[in-house]
Design an enzyme around this catalytic site. Structure first.
Site, mmCIF file in Angstrom:
data_model
loop_
_atom_site.group_PDB
_atom_site.id
_atom_site.type_symbol
_atom_site.label_atom_id
_atom_site.label_comp_id
_atom_site.label_asym_id
_atom_site.label_seq_id
_atom_site.Cartn_x
_atom_site.Cartn_y
_atom_site.Cartn_z
ATOM 1 N N THR A 99 0.868 -1.190 0.000
ATOM 2 C CA THR A 99 0.000 0.000 0.000
ATOM 3 C C THR A 99 0.904 1.239 0.000
ATOM 4 O O THR A 99 1.010 1.943 1.009
ATOM 5 C CB THR A 99 -0.920 0.015 1.246
ATOM 6 N N ARG A 106 13.758 0.545 0.929
ATOM 7 C CA ARG A 106 12.672 1.494 0.652
ATOM 8 C C ARG A 106 12.737 2.638 1.660
ATOM 9 O O ARG A 106 12.767 2.425 2.852
ATOM 10 C CB ARG A 106 11.311 0.776 0.728
ATOM 11 N N PHE A 141 13.384 2.049 20.799
ATOM 12 C CA PHE A 141 13.075 3.195 19.930
ATOM 13 C C PHE A 141 13.468 4.530 20.543
ATOM 14 O O PHE A 141 12.882 5.567 20.254
ATOM 15 C CB PHE A 141 11.586 3.204 19.532
ATOM 16 N N ARG A 168 8.552 -6.892 12.603
ATOM 17 C CA ARG A 168 9.680 -5.990 12.322
ATOM 18 C C ARG A 168 10.637 -6.695 11.387
ATOM 19 O O ARG A 168 11.077 -7.815 11.684
ATOM 20 C CB ARG A 168 10.393 -5.621 13.623
ATOM 21 N N GLU A 169 10.916 -6.053 10.268
ATOM 22 C CA GLU A 169 11.825 -6.667 9.303
ATOM 23 C C GLU A 169 13.158 -6.980 9.969
ATOM 24 O O GLU A 169 13.622 -6.246 10.829
ATOM 25 C CB GLU A 169 12.035 -5.743 8.106
ATOM 26 N N GLU A 180 -0.645 -5.975 10.834
ATOM 27 C CA GLU A 180 0.608 -6.703 11.081
ATOM 28 C C GLU A 180 1.593 -5.789 11.816
ATOM 29 O O GLU A 180 1.727 -4.622 11.464
ATOM 30 C CB GLU A 180 1.189 -7.156 9.742
ATOM 31 N N CYS A 234 7.532 1.401 6.055
ATOM 32 C CA CYS A 234 6.295 1.650 6.825
ATOM 33 C C CYS A 234 6.191 3.062 7.395
ATOM 34 O O CYS A 234 5.250 3.789 7.068
ATOM 35 C CB CYS A 234 6.173 0.633 7.948
#
Ligand SMILES: NC(=O)c1ccc[n+]([C@@H]2O[C@H](COP(=O)([O-])OP(=O)(O)OC[C@H]3O[C@@H](n4cnc5c(N)ncnc54)[C@H](O)[C@@H]3O)[C@@H](O)[C@H]2O)c1
Length: 453
Positions: free
Chosen positions: A84, A348, A270, A157-158, A154, A281
């Protein structure tokens, strides 16, 4: 259960593999035939820890195809995990979702009941829109099937996607139908009750608590995902804002966040100052949330500032280079790390890419290294634009400065005296604060971190 996962990218492939591991009968679909060809050969098109090992292990439960029509028919549950991306105005582009939904509905069989689960991060109201698109398709094709649409955002975490699939913090289901909720509870039962034996290389973390199942309405479920990502981006930008002030007053942000993060109301994750957030994301989801607010003439001043601060971090690095080197034209700048974060090949919206683009406009010569993301970067930047180096020490040759843009573990363990020897000017910009300041300075290098003295 018979499950079809539409889209075999970072989310879809991880979901398909983990559900197959838990004993479900899974079909993974993708439009990209190259991906399907790789998957049929048990090769993963994405870099994700352990995914190829599990692909082989679960092959008896997992099949891949690019034929949606054939795959959907006998499924109980169809999970949508297509992309998306952002539209130019920042709103989420749902064309892949709409296309997927139409193709899925065309594959429905008379007399069957289906549950469509929306895992893609979608704008608020998409559940209702999907309901409409399916109804219209069934009418047009004269198919008499029953279906329900549910939201299941979802949070993986990559880099640790499988880990988060098996040991999530929570599972969210947005549905107002009890039978749908019960079916999805059954789908996720092994995870909710942790009754499965995890793969040997992803052991259950010590003290892991059973994840809560959060059942809510679809609209709130869709909002949970956006709000969660916006909050995480806020946490990082807040720390980066404080880091800037730390530099002014002579405090060390690493020490400051150590003290802040010990408070459980704040929490350490974080809370690292650095180059800022990127990836597939946060940038698109923060933009989509602002675009949504615009539709209501509602302002989100905090989120706006969060995005501005993130952009500022890139220019901070350029300013650091200019402070040391004055003119960047003709300088050779090395970049350690291209992926938007370690342990992934995903580039990305990677901050490294932003920095490279800024440096190229200033006519600097760029050399790059990344343990795995160079393959993807070659599709974005040609070797005429940047020099790809397989070896970080070779990259260092004749560099006027090196920027650590991704905190890969390997960069913590380099021999920096060797790096320094190879460089023309020993300037190291640790844009992820991942090295020991004192150790690097002891080597005689000029060290610059973010928010560090
Ligand atoms: N990547 C993450 O870390 C992450 C985490 C949480 C949520 N999400 C969300 O999940 C969604 C998917 O993200 P991703 O990173 O896995 O994307 P991705 O680009 O890696 O994968 C999407 C896949 O869908 C395929 N596809 C597109 N249209 C299709 C169709 N009609 N039929 C079959 N396949 C189709 C594409 O070929 C691609 O392989 C996005 O909405 C994203 O925001 C991503």
């Amino acid at each position: 259960m018979k499950v079809t996962v539409v889209g075999t990218g970072y989310v879809g492939l991880t979901t398909a593999v983990s559900l197959a591991y838990l004993g479900h009968n899974v079909i993974g679909i993708d439009k990209d035939e190259q991906k399907i060809a790789m998957l049929l050969e048990e090769k993963s098109p994405i870099h994700e820890t352990g995914i190829e090992v599990l692909l082989k292990e679960v092959r008896h439960n997992l099949y891949f195809t690019s034929n949606t029509l054939e795959a959907v028919g006998l499924s109980d549950i169809i999970i949508i995990a297509v992309g998306t991306p952002s539209r130019p105005d920042g709103s989420a582009d749902t064309q892949f979702v709409e296309n997927a939904v139409r193709e899925i509905a065309e594959g429905f069989l008379d007399g069957h009941t289906y549950i469509i689960v929306m895992k893609s991060t979608v704008p608020i109201g998409t559940n209702r829109r999907v309901q409409y698109v399916i109804e219209a398709t069934l009418r047009e094709k004269d198919i008499k099937a029953e279906f329900f649409v549910a939201s299941n955002p979802e949070f993986l975490r990559e880099g640790m996607a499988l880990w988060y699939s098996f040991f999530p913090d929570r599972i969210v289901i947005g549905s107002e139908h009890n039978e749908v909720i019960e079916k999805l509870r059954l789908l996720f039962k092994p995870i909710l009750e942790q009754t499965f034996s995890p793969p040997a290389f992803i052991p259950r973390p010590q003290g892991y608590q059973l994840p809560p199942l959060i059942i809510t309405d679809p609209t709130s479920s869709e909002m949970i995902k956006y709000a969660a990502n916006a909050f995480l981006a806020t946490k990082i930008s807040f720390v980066n804002e404080i880091a800037g002030l730390c530099e002014k007053v002579g405090a060390d942000i690493v020490e400051v966040t150590r003290g802040m993060g010990a408070d459980p109301r704040i929490g350490a994750p974080f809370l690292q100052a650095g180059l800022g957030w990127g990836g597939s994301c946060f940038p698109k989801d923060t933009k989509a949330l602002q675009a949504l607010a615009n539709e209501y003439d509602y302002s989100l001043p905090i989120l706006k500032a969060v995005c501005e601060i993130n952009q500022r971090q890139i220019y901070l690095i350029i300013e650091m280079l200019q402070k040391h080197l004055k003119v960047l034209r003709g300088r050779t700048i090395g970049i350690f790390g291209l992926a938007f974060k370690p342990n992934t090949d995903d580039i990305r919206d990677a901050p490294a890419l932003e920095i490279i683009k800024e440096l190229l406009t200033r006519d600097a010569t760029i050399k790059v290294h990344d343990p795995i993301a160079m393959v993807n970067m070659r599709n974005v930047l040609s070797s005429n634009q940047v020099e790809y180096c397989e070896d970080p020490y070779v990259l260092a040759n004749q560099c006027d400065a090196i920027i650590i843009a991704t905190e890969w573990e390997a960069y913590r363990h380099l021999d920096y005296s060797r790096v320094k020897t190879n460089m023309r000017n020993p300037i190291l910009i640790d844009a992820r604060n991942c090295l020991d300041v004192h150790e690097i300075r002891r080597l005689g290098m000029i060290y610059n971190g973010i928010g560090r003295v």
